[in-house]
Design a protein around this motif. Structure first.
Motif, mmCIF file in Angstrom:
data_model
loop_
_atom_site.group_PDB
_atom_site.id
_atom_site.type_symbol
_atom_site.label_atom_id
_atom_site.label_comp_id
_atom_site.label_asym_id
_atom_site.label_seq_id
_atom_site.Cartn_x
_atom_site.Cartn_y
_atom_site.Cartn_z
ATOM 1 N N GLY A 183 3.210 16.747 10.474
ATOM 2 C CA GLY A 183 4.206 16.387 9.472
ATOM 3 C C GLY A 183 4.025 14.975 8.961
ATOM 4 N N ASP A 184 4.877 14.625 8.001
ATOM 5 C CA ASP A 184 4.816 13.287 7.413
ATOM 6 C C ASP A 184 5.524 12.284 8.314
ATOM 7 O OD1 ASP A 184 3.414 14.197 5.245
ATOM 8 O OD2 ASP A 184 5.212 14.628 4.075
ATOM 9 N N GLU A 185 4.953 12.057 9.499
ATOM 10 C CA GLU A 185 5.498 11.125 10.468
ATOM 11 C C GLU A 185 4.564 9.930 10.585
ATOM 12 O OE1 GLU A 185 8.361 11.475 11.789
ATOM 13 O OE2 GLU A 185 8.798 13.540 11.200
ATOM 14 N N LEU A 186 5.153 8.737 10.641
ATOM 15 C CA LEU A 186 4.325 7.539 10.728
ATOM 16 C C LEU A 186 3.585 7.452 12.058
ATOM 17 C CD1 LEU A 186 6.583 4.864 9.008
ATOM 18 C CD2 LEU A 186 4.817 6.340 8.032
ATOM 19 N N ALA A 187 4.097 8.140 13.092
ATOM 20 C CA ALA A 187 3.393 8.155 14.382
ATOM 21 C C ALA A 187 2.059 8.876 14.270
ATOM 22 C CB ALA A 187 4.265 8.836 15.440
ATOM 23 N N ASN A 188 1.918 9.692 13.258
ATOM 24 C CA ASN A 188 0.688 10.436 13.028
ATOM 25 C C ASN A 188 -0.093 9.825 11.863
ATOM 26 O OD1 ASN A 188 -1.183 12.684 13.068
ATOM 27 N ND2 ASN A 188 -0.119 13.451 11.254
ATOM 28 N N ALA A 189 0.030 8.506 11.667
ATOM 29 C CA ALA A 189 -0.619 7.870 10.527
ATOM 30 C C ALA A 189 -1.182 6.512 10.913
ATOM 31 C CB ALA A 189 0.368 7.724 9.369
ATOM 32 N N GLN A 190 -2.186 6.095 10.159
ATOM 33 C CA GLN A 190 -2.827 4.792 10.339
ATOM 34 C C GLN A 190 -2.417 3.869 9.212
ATOM 35 O OE1 GLN A 190 -7.081 4.888 9.988
ATOM 36 N NE2 GLN A 190 -7.379 2.840 10.829
ATOM 37 N N GLN A 191 -1.916 2.681 9.575
ATOM 38 C CA GLN A 191 -1.477 1.744 8.540
ATOM 39 C C GLN A 191 -2.682 1.174 7.814
ATOM 40 O OE1 GLN A 191 1.514 -1.043 9.744
ATOM 41 N NE2 GLN A 191 1.194 -2.377 7.998
ATOM 42 N N MET A 192 -2.576 1.179 6.482
ATOM 43 C CA MET A 192 -3.683 0.718 5.648
ATOM 44 C C MET A 192 -3.426 -0.657 5.046
ATOM 45 S SD MET A 192 -4.060 4.375 3.705
ATOM 46 C CE MET A 192 -5.209 3.793 2.477
ATOM 47 N N GLY A 193 -2.173 -0.958 4.718
ATOM 48 C CA GLY A 193 -1.864 -2.237 4.099
ATOM 49 C C GLY A 193 -0.374 -2.474 4.048
ATOM 50 N N SER A 194 0.033 -3.701 3.744
ATOM 51 C CA SER A 194 1.457 -4.035 3.707
ATOM 52 C C SER A 194 1.693 -5.173 2.721
ATOM 53 C CB SER A 194 1.953 -4.438 5.097
ATOM 54 O OG SER A 194 1.278 -5.589 5.559
ATOM 55 N N SER A 195 2.967 -5.279 2.298
ATOM 56 C CA SER A 195 3.357 -6.323 1.359
ATOM 57 C C SER A 195 4.874 -6.488 1.425
ATOM 58 C CB SER A 195 2.913 -5.968 -0.058
ATOM 59 O OG SER A 195 3.282 -6.986 -0.969
ATOM 60 N N PHE A 196 5.396 -7.503 0.717
ATOM 61 C CA PHE A 196 6.830 -7.756 0.660
ATOM 62 C C PHE A 196 7.234 -8.016 -0.791
ATOM 63 C CE2 PHE A 196 5.686 -8.941 4.984
ATOM 64 C CZ PHE A 196 6.706 -8.376 5.730
ATOM 65 N N VAL A 197 8.489 -7.673 -1.100
ATOM 66 C CA VAL A 197 9.057 -7.966 -2.413
ATOM 67 C C VAL A 197 10.335 -8.776 -2.205
ATOM 68 C CG1 VAL A 197 10.110 -7.015 -4.504
ATOM 69 C CG2 VAL A 197 8.109 -5.901 -3.494
ATOM 70 N N ASP A 198 10.438 -9.898 -2.879
ATOM 71 C CA ASP A 198 11.637 -10.735 -2.824
ATOM 72 C C ASP A 198 12.672 -10.136 -3.786
ATOM 73 O OD1 ASP A 198 13.586 -12.638 -2.792
ATOM 74 O OD2 ASP A 198 12.289 -14.318 -3.319
ATOM 75 N N LEU A 199 13.765 -9.614 -3.236
ATOM 76 C CA LEU A 199 14.757 -8.932 -4.076
ATOM 77 C C LEU A 199 15.518 -9.880 -4.984
ATOM 78 C CD1 LEU A 199 16.185 -6.239 -1.641
ATOM 79 C CD2 LEU A 199 14.341 -6.047 -3.308
ATOM 80 N N SER A 200 15.497 -11.174 -4.684
ATOM 81 C CA SER A 200 16.174 -12.115 -5.575
ATOM 82 C C SER A 200 15.516 -12.137 -6.950
ATOM 83 C CB SER A 200 16.168 -13.517 -4.965
ATOM 84 O OG SER A 200 14.836 -14.020 -4.867
ATOM 85 N N SER A 201 14.215 -11.809 -7.002
ATOM 86 C CA SER A 201 13.532 -11.761 -8.296
ATOM 87 C C SER A 201 14.061 -10.628 -9.162
ATOM 88 C CB SER A 201 12.017 -11.598 -8.092
ATOM 89 O OG SER A 201 11.718 -10.354 -7.472
ATOM 90 N N VAL A 212 10.602 7.012 3.874
ATOM 91 C CA VAL A 212 9.192 7.370 3.943
ATOM 92 C C VAL A 212 8.929 8.492 2.947
ATOM 93 C CG1 VAL A 212 7.324 8.220 5.406
ATOM 94 C CG2 VAL A 212 9.076 6.713 6.366
ATOM 95 N N THR A 213 7.892 8.326 2.123
ATOM 96 C CA THR A 213 7.581 9.349 1.126
ATOM 97 C C THR A 213 6.904 10.554 1.768
ATOM 98 O OG1 THR A 213 5.344 8.562 0.623
ATOM 99 C CG2 THR A 213 7.192 7.510 -0.543
ATOM 100 N N LYS A 214 6.867 11.641 1.015
ATOM 101 C CA LYS A 214 6.019 12.759 1.402
ATOM 102 C C LYS A 214 4.575 12.389 1.099
ATOM 103 C CE LYS A 214 9.547 16.257 0.505
ATOM 104 N NZ LYS A 214 9.890 17.491 -0.270
ATOM 105 N N SER A 215 3.646 13.216 1.556
ATOM 106 C CA SER A 215 2.235 12.917 1.351
ATOM 107 C C SER A 215 1.896 12.815 -0.124
ATOM 108 C CB SER A 215 1.373 14.002 2.000
ATOM 109 O OG SER A 215 1.567 14.022 3.396
ATOM 110 N N ILE A 216 1.105 11.806 -0.454
ATOM 111 C CA ILE A 216 0.672 11.575 -1.831
ATOM 112 C C ILE A 216 -0.823 11.829 -1.915
ATOM 113 C CG2 ILE A 216 0.478 9.871 -3.675
ATOM 114 C CD1 ILE A 216 2.869 8.428 -2.468
ATOM 115 N N HIS A 217 -1.214 12.650 -2.878
ATOM 116 C CA HIS A 217 -2.625 12.951 -3.086
ATOM 117 C C HIS A 217 -3.231 11.883 -3.992
ATOM 118 C CE1 HIS A 217 -6.059 15.883 -3.668
ATOM 119 N NE2 HIS A 217 -6.279 14.990 -4.610
ATOM 120 N N MET A 218 -4.350 11.306 -3.585
ATOM 121 C CA MET A 218 -5.025 10.279 -4.373
ATOM 122 C C MET A 218 -6.354 10.823 -4.878
ATOM 123 S SD MET A 218 -2.754 7.956 -3.806
ATOM 124 C CE MET A 218 -3.588 6.594 -4.591
#
Length: 527
Positions: free
Chosen positions: A129-147, A84-90
């Motif tokens: 803190g940077d805990e996922l329990a204190n966060a709202q999921q915004m989006g998701s995706s997958f990467v095929d490692l065979s590529s 899990v990354t630290k907080s990223i400023h956008m």
């Protein structure tokens, strides 16, 4: 067909390593790997939302506290591993504070069946803190490692995430740099230094530690009996690099239970400089280890050396000590009697290396001197060391502020170059800082001017009004530009400045150094 493609990609990923076999001084053989290491680096994150904040606005100009979670199934223990990354400023839909960090995953099993999950979160309460329990999921995706494997083991991936918000116009993208490295079961060095008739030494490394030569294996067995056995999984890195150069980095580490501290040197075996520094380090440590039965310990103790992906990780026992430059950072300048205690131990180690092993250290410096709590000073940092028979490799090594004039001129160097470095070490201990400020030596012109100054100007010296005559004479003897007139290590050991304090035990210096550490701790705690 799938297996055939897989083998072709394996061969492509190993080709860079196998090409090292053509080198005259090094033979490298890699056995078939059993699993992979995935290295992921986040390059950018882009967001485009209509009303992400829920305030009725059509466009959000700034989004703070974004967190990225990377997960992979098929790790060594069969479970999912996440980072899990630290907080990223956008700002303006672009990331402006991406953490400069590589996220590593140890993989096993069929790489064609392993996916990496990417999830994007926003913190609900920025104060938490940077805990996922204190966060709202915004989006998701997958990467095929065979590529990644099919791309030769390295690929830039742009992944578009599926939004978890009702607004279908929301868009989320993340760009990753992915590297897939095969982990080898063992790795063998065969090294001929100079004339093969003079020396032949072989080193064999594996995931489980060093396998050859026998002297290091015996030392490892001795460490096991002392309770010093470790694996790579037992190490936790405490801070950023102690030292870094091409092909090499140095770190401090601690055992998981916190009982012991270590120094870990990482050598990149895909780079010629990394391989050279690895061999020089092991040769130098081997020379001091072989002296255990005849003289007191003068060098840092080797715990083990592991093959980890494309690096060899040399683990050294700190013994609960600190490096001399860390003590200088706390205290500043060192009193004369303590300088004498430090130098007599450094000279003792150098005398053994020069007279018995014909080895030049080439990098005497506070960061290469480990100070134990007992006040013992042990020599480390052999990555630039060399035998006197291989003068070509001695000509330009070490740090500018400590280099002797003959080294700066590219001439052949010998034991006298270490003596010059001892003189510069003495000045730094007394001043609490390097005598020469080399922080501005970043281009050819500034380096040339520095070389010109060292060669043409008078050698550094001490004021007779501020320091004892014996100390001033000691420094003068070290910093004579004519190598034929410069003092030898045995000559320095007999100097009045060294013999004057020989009745003082190492523990006298150890108590002073430890007291300064305690005082600094309470000062920091009070602030």
């Amino acid at each position: 067909m799938c297996r055939r493609v897989k083998m072709m990609k394996h061969n492509k990923m190993l080709s860079s390593l196998q090409s090292m076999n053509s080198m005259d001084e090094t033979n490298v053989s890699i056995s078939s790997h059993s699993y992979y290491t995935l290295i992921a680096k986040i390059l950018s994150v882009k967001l485009g939302f209509n009303d992400l904040a829920g305030d009725g606005e059509d466009e959000v100009e700034e989004v703070r506290n974004v967190i990225v979670s990377l997960s992979v199934d098929g790790t060594l223990d069969g479970a999912s591993q996440s980072h899990v990354t630290k907080s990223i400023h956008m700002q303006n839909f672009k990331s402006s504070s991406i953490p400069e960090h590589n996220y590593e995953f140890d993989l096993t099993g069929d790489i064609f069946k392993i996916l990496m999950s990417i999830k994007l979160y926003q913190k609900i309460d920025p104060k938490q803190g940077d805990e996922l329990a204190n966060a709202q999921q915004m989006g998701s995706s997958f990467v095929d490692l065979s590529s990644v494997l099919q791309a030769g083991g390295e690929k830039i991936v742009l992944s578009r995430l599926t939004s978890h918000f009702i607004n279908s116009n929301a868009s989320q993208e993340i760009q990753l740099e992915l590297k897939l490295l095969p982990k080898s079961s063992d790795f063998e060095f065969s090294y001929l230094e100079g004339n093969p008739l003079l020396k032949k030494a072989g080193y064999v490394f594996s995931l489980n530690g060093i396998l050859s030569p026998s002297s290091f294996v015996q030392l490892k067995e001795f460490n096991v009996k002392r309770g010093l056995y470790i694996t790579l999984q037992d190490l936790q890195y405490e801070r950023k690099e102690l030292f870094e150069t091409r092909g090499f980095t140095s770190h401090r580490a601690r055992s998981i239970d916190g009982a012991r501290t270590y120094t870990v040197h990482k050598f990149k075996i895909t780079e010629s400089e990394g391989r050279r520094m690895l061999i020089a380090s092991l040769d130098g440590l081997h020379d001091l280890e072989s002296s255990i039965t005849s003289v007191p310990h003068t060098g840092v103790q080797v715990v083990d050396a592991f093959l980890n992906r494309l690096e060899v990780m040399l683990v050294l026992d700190d013994g609960g000590g600190r490096y001399l430059h860390e003590i200088l950072n706390v205290k500043g300048n060192v009193p004369e009697q303590h300088v004498s205690i430090i130098l007599r131990q450094v000279l003792h180690a150098l005398d053994y290396l020069h007279s018995r092993k014909m080895r030049i250290h080439n990098d005497i410096h506070p960061s290469n001197l480990l100070v134990l709590r007992s006040g013992e000073v042990r020599l480390s940092g052999f990555w630039f060391s060399s035998k006197t028979q291989t003068s070509q490799s001695q000509r330009f090594a070490g740090r500018y502020g400590y280099m002797a004039p003959e080294r700066l001129l590219g001439l052949e160097c010998g034991f006298a170059s270490d003596v010059w470095s001892v003189g510069m070490l003495t000045l730094e201990l007394l001043l609490g800082r390097p005598f020469f400020d080399t922080s501005e030596l970043y281009d050819a012109k500034s380096i040339f001017e520095f070389k010109k100054h060292i060669v043409e100007e008078n050698s550094p010296s001490l004021s007779r009004q501020e320091y004892s005559e014996g100390l001033c004479l000691f420094v003068d003897a070290c910093l004579i530009k004519n190598i034929k007139l410069r003092a030898t290590v045995p000559g320095l050991r007999s100097k009045e400045f060294i013999t004057k304090y020989e009745a003082l035990q190492n523990s006298f210096f150890g108590r002073w150094a430890n007291r300064q550490q305690v005082l600094k701790y309470f000062e920091m705690k009070g602030s």
